[in-house]
Structure formats: C-alpha cells, structure tokens
Design a protein around this motif. Structure first.
Motif, PDB file in Angstrom:
ATOM      1  N   ASP A  88       7.345 -20.265 -10.428  1.00 14.05           N
ATOM      2  CA  ASP A  88       6.483 -21.432 -10.688  1.00 14.05           C
ATOM      3  C   ASP A  88       5.427 -21.599  -9.592  1.00 14.05           C
ATOM      4  O   ASP A  88       4.264 -21.912  -9.883  1.00 14.05           O
ATOM      5  N   GLU A  89       5.843 -21.406  -8.353  1.00 15.41           N
ATOM      6  CA  GLU A  89       4.888 -21.520  -7.238  1.00 15.41           C
ATOM      7  C   GLU A  89       3.806 -20.443  -7.352  1.00 15.41           C
ATOM      8  O   GLU A  89       2.643 -20.693  -7.057  1.00 15.41           O
ATOM      9  N   ALA A 119       1.191 -21.305  -9.738  1.00 15.02           N
ATOM     10  CA  ALA A 119       0.277 -22.360  -9.266  1.00 15.02           C
ATOM     11  C   ALA A 119      -0.785 -21.803  -8.312  1.00 15.02           C
ATOM     12  O   ALA A 119      -1.743 -22.497  -7.965  1.00 15.02           O
ATOM     13  N   LYS A 142      -4.851 -22.887  -6.679  1.00 14.45           N
ATOM     14  CA  LYS A 142      -5.015 -23.143  -5.234  1.00 14.45           C
ATOM     15  C   LYS A 142      -6.114 -22.263  -4.638  1.00 14.45           C
ATOM     16  O   LYS A 142      -6.877 -22.696  -3.787  1.00 14.45           O
ATOM     17  N   CYS A 198       1.470 -24.632   0.154  1.00 17.63           N
ATOM     18  CA  CYS A 198       2.179 -23.641  -0.668  1.00 17.63           C
ATOM     19  C   CYS A 198       3.290 -23.048   0.183  1.00 17.63           C
ATOM     20  O   CYS A 198       3.277 -23.196   1.401  1.00 17.63           O
TER      21      CYS A 198
END
Ligand code: BG6
Length: 370
Positions: free
Chosen positions: A192-193, A196, A200, A329
């Motif tokens: 999931d990170e 993302a 970013k 992050c």
C-alpha cells in the motif's frame, strides 16, 4: 519525442510517477499477494536461495545498494552489491544457492553481461532487472523482472533508476512471501505504501522546483560538491553526486555521512556546497540526530548546506541554507522521493551552465564494450 519539455531528461524526470506505478502494475493480486509468474523460477528455488549478489554499473548499482537495505531487512539473507566489472575479475564465491541479480536499464552493458555470464558458468542463477525487452542481459538470464519506465533517451538515468528500485522492492517482498519472513499483513502494508509513492513523487515535482532553482543559482560557481547520507540515504547521495558529474561536469564526491569525521570533513571550507539526505525523525530514528549533527559540523566550517528532509522536520531548518522537502513515507521507500530534487538540481545546474542536458560529453547511453 520531447513534447513540450526542455529536454528528454526533463520529460523523463516528470514521467517518474508513471514509471513507478507501471512497474508495480499487475504484480499483486487482490489480496495483496505477489505473483511473479513472469519470472519463471520455481518457488522452491527461491526458497533455497541463501545469498543475493547484485551486479550493475553506474546508476543501476546505486539502485542495487538501495535494494540491499530493503531485502536484507525483509528477507534476512545477505545481499552484496558489486560493480559488475569488479565482480567479474576477482573470483567471487558463487553457489547454486546464490541468486545473482543483474540490474541494467539498457540490457546491453558489456561489463554487466560479462559478469552475469561468469555467474552462470559458476552454477548460480541470474535474474535480470531490466528496462529493455529482449535485450542481451535478460536474454542470457534465467529470469527477468522488467521495469516499465518506458524508453529512456537522456544519457543521465532518472526514471529507470526509480523503476529499478521498485522492481527490487517487489523482488524482496516476493522473497519474504515465499520464505515466510514477513506476515502477509506486513507485506500488504508495504505494498500500500508503494502504491502511494507515485503521488508523493508528483508532489515533490509540483512543489520543490523553486528551492531547487535557488540552490542551483547559489552554487553555480562552486568547484566541487559533497553529497552525504546514511542508510538508504547513502546510495541516494551517491546517485545525486553522479548526476551532477555526468551532466554539469562538476567535481562531486558522495559518501556515507558517518565517514565525514574520518576524512572528508577536511575538504569543507567557506562556501563549499554540501548536500545532505536527512532520514525521518519519526519512529525514534537514531540516525536522524546523527545526520543533523553532520549538518551542524559542516555548517560550522562555513559550508552552504542543502538538505533533503521530511516535511515537518523542524530540526533541519536551523542548520540548512535550503531544504528540499519530501512527504512522509517509510524510510526504506524514501529513495524514491529523495532522489527527485537531486535530479532536478543537476539538470538546473547543467541548464544554467548552458550545457547539453541530454547528451553530456564523453558519455554514451549504453556502454557495449568492457
Ligand atoms: C553508463 C550510463 O555508461 O551505464 C549510466 O551512462 C548507466 O547512465 C550505466 O547508469 C549502466 O547502464 P545500464 O543500461 O546497464 O543500466
């Protein structure tokens, strides 16, 4: 074609959100499990691997260094990173349980190709991380994980670098899954990170241009630059330094910030630009304070300090002349955002010096001789 961009490098820098998203595409099923069917190496073989050696040259080798931090942490097997030309001629220890990972944008770098041939002759398996379909390196490897950055034209690599890092993360998470070194939920959280990250990167591209320009204008006449970082910030510092050498022809040195006191600080004089990658302060990161004190040290000797730091990191403001901000992050994923302003910085320097950003002197996009 360049479209509306000033150079291919400019265009490719701005394609990085897409390069990251495309390299992640189709590699996870709905429940977040990785499926690397395309790789065609048996899960059993993956399970038997007890050492990884990354071989590459230039920017690709820095992507390999980032991979080492992530894969060792996630999979708990040793990962060595070696320049392909050094690896080839030093009698490296290779066994059938060693996985050699050859990273190459072009897939045609002769140094890397010779190293992978040597590894296979010694009985190790080779997996290529490559951006060019059907090129020599993937053709001669046992398996391939393609990066989907699209064609990279500018000699200085940008979008291929972030895509290589993403592919290496995917490989690491896959290893963790088959070897059972991480819980399903942990893997899912990182996935999931990762998903993302394109937004970013876009945020950095949208917001940091002015600070980058300011730093470039201020240090235009500097004869040399130092780049420092720790942990994953170390390869990012090396890559930032390489970009500036390649296209702005400035003498740069990238090194691990912990080495500063063991030698390089002697180079710091009034006005010397020093670029520092600051790790996140969150999570009681002990390295944060150490890097901040490195900034203090060089500042006290008159350095012009350029920091790459996380939004909200107030400690940085006191010591940095300019800050390139990155959104929050996980530390292991931070190279994907931290490298962006450094690419822009090198490009700005080259532009301000009136140099050909896409075709630097003496360099070729892919070096097909040893
Ligand atoms: C160099 C290029 O010669 O080769 C670099 O100028 C590149 O930009 C390096 O990082 C490795 O190339 P490749 O294609 O193997 O990733």
């Amino acid at each position: 074609e360049k479209g509306g961009w000033a150079s291919f490098m400019d265009k490719e820098i701005h394609e990085q959100p897409q390069a990251v998203a495309d390299t992640l595409l189709g590699r996870f099923n709905l429940t977040g499990d990785l499926n690397l069917d395309e790789v065609r190496i048996d899960e059993d073989v993956f399970r038997s691997i007890d050492k990884i050696i990354v071989i590459a040259c230039g920017t690709a080798a820095y992507a390999g260094m980032v991979a080492k931090y992530a894969i060792e942490h996630w999979v708990r097997i040793p990962v060595e990173v070696e320049l392909a030309h050094e690896f080839r001629y030093r009698d490296p220890i290779l066994t059938p349980r060693t996985l050699v990972v050859a990273i190459s944008q072009s897939g045609e770098t002769m140094d890397t190709l010779m190293a992978l041939r040597h590894a296979r002759e010694q009985g190790s398996r080779v997996l290529a991380i490559c951006n060019t379909q059907g090129s020599s390196i993937p053709r001669e490897s046992d398996a391939v994980l393609y990066t989907h950055a699209g064609p990279e034209i500018a000699v200085a690599s940008t979008k291929a670098f972030v895509a290589q890092i993403v592919a290496a993360y995917v490989l690491g998470l896959y290893f963790a899954q088959v070897k059972g070194t991480m819980y399903h939920d942990e893997i899912r959280k990182i996935v999931d990170e990762l998903r993302a990250m394109p937004a970013k990167i876009q945020h950095v591209l949208d917001t940091q241009g002015e600070s980058v320009r300011e730093a470039a204008e201020h240090s235009l006449d500097a004869e040399s630059f130092l780049f420092l970082g720790r942990h994953v910030g170390y390869p990012v510092a090396m890559e930032g330094a390489l970009k500036l050498k390649e296209i702005a022809y400035t003498f740069t040195e990238g090194f691990a910030a912990g080495e500063l006191k063991h030698g390089p600080i002697a180079l710091v004089d009034e006005g010397e630009p020093v670029v520092i990658i600051v790790p996140p302060a969150r999570g009681r990161n002990v390295l944060h304070a150490k890097v901040i004190s490195a900034i203090e040290e060089v500042r006290a000797r008159g350095a012009y300090t350029i920091a790459v730091a996380e939004e909200g990191d107030d400690d940085v403001r006191d010591y940095a002349d300019v800050v390139f901000w990155r959104p929050q992050c996980p530390t292991l994923l931070s190279p994907l955002v931290d490298v962006i302003p450094l690419q822009l910085f090198a490009m700005n320097m080259a532009e301000l010096k009136g140099l050909d950003v896409d075709k630097p002197r003496n360099l070729a996009k892919s070096v097909t001789v040893e």
